[in-house]
Scaffold this active site. Structure first.
Site, PDB file in Angstrom:
ATOM      1  N   ARG A   1      24.714 -50.193  -7.091  1.00  0.00           N
ATOM      2  CA  ARG A   1      24.602 -51.579  -6.619  1.00  0.00           C
ATOM      3  C   ARG A   1      23.251 -52.173  -7.025  1.00  0.00           C
ATOM      4  NH1 ARG A   1      28.207 -51.910  -1.099  1.00  0.00           N
ATOM      5  NH2 ARG A   1      29.210 -49.919  -1.339  1.00  0.00           N
TER       6      ARG A   1
ATOM      7  N   GLU B   1      24.943 -45.180  -4.069  1.00  0.00           N
ATOM      8  CA  GLU B   1      25.123 -46.621  -3.807  1.00  0.00           C
ATOM      9  C   GLU B   1      23.914 -47.412  -4.314  1.00  0.00           C
ATOM     10  OE1 GLU B   1      27.923 -47.671  -2.968  1.00  0.00           O
ATOM     11  OE2 GLU B   1      28.912 -46.061  -1.873  1.00  0.00           O
TER      12      GLU B   1
ATOM     13  N   ASP C   1      36.442 -40.507  -8.145  1.00  0.00           N
ATOM     14  CA  ASP C   1      36.776 -41.652  -8.991  1.00  0.00           C
ATOM     15  C   ASP C   1      35.853 -41.973 -10.176  1.00  0.00           C
ATOM     16  OD1 ASP C   1      34.845 -42.408  -7.127  1.00  0.00           O
ATOM     17  OD2 ASP C   1      36.014 -44.019  -6.219  1.00  0.00           O
TER      18      ASP C   1
ATOM     19  N   GLU D   1      39.412 -52.614  -6.434  1.00  0.00           N
ATOM     20  CA  GLU D   1      39.963 -51.785  -7.526  1.00  0.00           C
ATOM     21  C   GLU D   1      41.248 -52.351  -8.129  1.00  0.00           C
ATOM     22  OE1 GLU D   1      38.870 -50.568  -4.622  1.00  0.00           O
ATOM     23  OE2 GLU D   1      37.074 -49.513  -5.305  1.00  0.00           O
TER      24      GLU D   1
HETATM   25  C1  DMJ Z   1      32.402 -49.938  -5.026  1.00  0.00           C
HETATM   26  O1  DMJ Z   1      31.138 -49.752  -4.501  1.00  0.00           O
HETATM   27  C2  DMJ Z   1      32.539 -49.301  -6.375  1.00  0.00           C
HETATM   28  O2  DMJ Z   1      33.617 -49.846  -7.044  1.00  0.00           O
HETATM   29  C3  DMJ Z   1      32.687 -47.799  -6.287  1.00  0.00           C
HETATM   30  O3  DMJ Z   1      32.912 -47.219  -7.540  1.00  0.00           O
HETATM   31  C4  DMJ Z   1      33.847 -47.455  -5.383  1.00  0.00           C
HETATM   32  N1  DMJ Z   1      33.823 -48.125  -4.134  1.00  0.00           N
HETATM   33  C5  DMJ Z   1      33.399 -49.493  -4.016  1.00  0.00           C
HETATM   34  C6  DMJ Z   1      34.493 -50.509  -3.868  1.00  0.00           C
HETATM   35  O4  DMJ Z   1      35.618 -50.117  -3.225  1.00  0.00           O
END
Ligand code: DMJ
Length: 557
Positions: free
Chosen positions: A116, A112, A250, A439
């Site tokens: 971020r 994260e 993902d 998403e």
């Molecule tokens: C975000 O922090 C990013 O898109 C990550 O890849 C997946 N989860 C969250 C949003 O749902």
């Protein structure tokens, strides 16, 4: 914005007509302005009650720190502030950047923090024309603070990192996190590019090499279908056998492709890994609901070959990824699959009583493995799934692949409402919360930019209106407990459906993708930028990636 340059990879975006009817353009501009106001509403609430803290709690008007306490929302918002032209707010945010990146948190998420904070800082530095050197200095300080989290036998980023004791929480990590720091390897690549320190790019490439070498002896049962849990001990093997494009898997797949784009196709290894994964995803994990255009992508146990029973909202990023890959790597069927998967994600929004999509949903029992030919037949005989026989909305458009002319201004009025209708049998929400996730909107934005089909703007607009209706609080936007509000007896209202939570990705991603959906297509064009998984755009550019990523080697060597 940074200077643009001619891409050498195939074009991604649809060739939109130069001029649109004035009435239509005005309508889109009004929508864009509304979305900007919504973003500002959230920003002002954060500023008033939580400035410099990680997250606003939008119901109690308090805050919470869970990402190191460095102002996750502030940093994650920078690129959106810049793209929306909110210069005063952007400059004000800069004056609240954290002094350093020390934290007492025992469980700092390396993933994260990378997607971020690190990405947010570098991307904001680039978007603002490299003027604010403080952004780069902070990014470098953060990069250095994160490097020890890779110091384990496998060289993978730890899942949780205890910074003050310089120790991992345990010796486990997740595939999405290992695979994703490659692009943060993009961040890491970009950090190396901007600072000249190749250590970051090397860390990222070491991981790519390790994944590329993985075989049965590492717990990989099917090439390209990587399970989710990994050990950071020597060998870095997989600890389970479930592969998913949802939670915990993902973004690794997303980054195979995006690394290829960022490096402008100079390193074919990334495309090879992407294609291997996607071919096997389509072969083993993709399902169709017969006689509908709806496609499903549940997890797969690669040992027993049993599919999971649910699909999660997180997997709704996949249509956008597949559509970009279709354009770049000449894989037209991937665009067909992208559209079918996105229809499912949108269906889950449009068929719920709030118009918002659940966190997870059940895959109907009667789905069948995806077959290109059957699916093409079903699609050609079915109209748009939401379009009643008496509906009058003309959505005849083109797919970029075939370059037929697009007529977006024909789409007048709202899409037909389907809320009163029973859902397809067995296609029900499981976790009924909506966490303000981006998403589906991300894929809607990408599919719009790639196909030019105006229905995607209508899908996005509906979702925006639902967010306004159900999630808006006096100080921001709250996640909600139940997208099927009607299921509550005794007059439960929007207010007591709120969860006191507003993740930073609402500002970084959800509102950004909405805003870009209604922006002219040259605003952050997919032919000029590549987004990280948190929607922070990096300018594509022609630099000697090979030298940066493989220091000591040149192309000739
Ligand atoms: C975000 O922090 C990013 O898109 C990550 O890849 C997946 N989860 C969250 C949003 O749902």
């Amino acid at each position: 914005m940074v200077a643009l340059w001619p891409a050498t990879l195939p074009r991604i975006q649809y060739v939109f007509p130069d001029a649109m009817p004035v009435k239509w353009t005005e309508k889109m501009e009004q929508r864009r302005a509304d979305i900007k106001q919504s973003f500002l509403h959230a920003w002002h609430g954060y500023k008033k009650y939580a400035m410099g803290q990680d997250e606003l709690r939008p119901v109690s008007n308090t805050y919470i720190n869970k990402f190191g306490g460095w102002g996750a929302t502030l940093i994650d918002s920078l690129t959106t502030l810049h793209i929306m032209g909110l210069d005063a707010e952007f400059n004000e945010a800069l004056s609240h950047l954290p002094r350093d990146f020390h934290t007492k948190e025992e469980r700092l998420s390396v993933f994260e923090t990378t997607i971020r904070h690190l990405a947010g800082l570098i991307s904001a530095y680039e978007l603002s024309g490299h003027r604010h050197k403080a952004l780069l200095r902070k990014a470098e300080a953060l990069g250095q603070a994160l490097l020890p989290a890779f110091d384990n036998a496998a060289g993978y980023p730890s899942h949780f990192w205890d910074q003050s004791r310089s120790l991992p929480f345990d010796d486990k990590t997740l595939f999405a996190e290992v695979g994703t720091v490659q692009l943060e390897g993009e961040e890491f690549f970009m950090l190396s590019h901007h600072t000249g320190d190749t250590r970051y790019a090397t860390k990222a490439q070491t991981i790519t090499e390790a994944l590329d070498r993985m075989g049965y002896e590492h717990g990989l049962n099917i090439p390209g279908l990587y399970p989710t849990h990994m050990s950071t001990a020597a060998g870095g093997r997989f600890l389970d056998s479930t592969c998913t494009l949802g939670a915990m898997g993902d973004s690794a797949y997303e980054y195979f492709l995006k690394q290829y784009i960022l490096t402008e196709g100079m390193i074919p290894q990334y495309a090879k890994m992407y294609i291997e994964s996607i071919d096997n995803v389509k072969r083993h994990m993709l399902y169709q609901l017969p006689n509908t255009p709806l496609l499903f992508l549940p997890p797969l146990d690669t040992e027993t070959m049993q599919p999971g029973e649910e699909m999660d909202h997180l997997a709704c990023f996949a249509p956008g990824m597949l559509a970009i890959g279709a354009q770049l790597l000449d894989r037209p069927d991937d665009l067909v699959v992208a559209e079918g998967l996105l229809e499912t994600c949108v269906y889950m929004y449009r068929s719920s009583s709030t118009g918002l999509g659940p966190e997870t949903w059940r895959v109907p029992y009667n789905v069948e493995p995806y077959n290109r030919i059957t699916y093409a037949k079903d699609r050609s005989k079915s109209r748009e799934w939401w379009n009643d026989s008496n509906a009058t909305v003309p959505v005849g458009t083109s797919r970029n692949m075939y370059r037929r002319p697009v007529t977006p201004y024909q789409l007048e009025g709202p899409l037909p409402d389907i809320r009163g209708k029973p859902r397809y049998l067995g296609l029900d929400p499981v976790d009924r919360s909506y966490m303000l996730r981006p998403e589906t909107l991300e894929s809607i934005f990408i599919l719009y930019r790639i196909t030019g089909d105006p229905k995607y703007r209508e899908y996005g607009w509906e979702i925006y209106q639902s967010i306004e209706k159900w999630c808006k609080t006096p100080s921001g936007y709250a996640a909600i407990r139940d997208v099927e509000l009607d299921a509550y007896a005794n007059g439960t209202t929007a207010t007591n459906n709120w969860i006191d939570k507003m993740e930073s990705f609402l500002l970084a991603e959800t509102f950004k993708y909405l805003y870009l959906l209604f922006s002219p297509p040259d605003v952050i064009s997919l032919d000029e930028y590549v987004f990280n998984t948190e929607a922070h755009p990096f300018a594509r550019r022609s630099i000697d990636w090979v030298r940066l990523i493989f220091p000591g080697q040149s192309k000739e060597e």
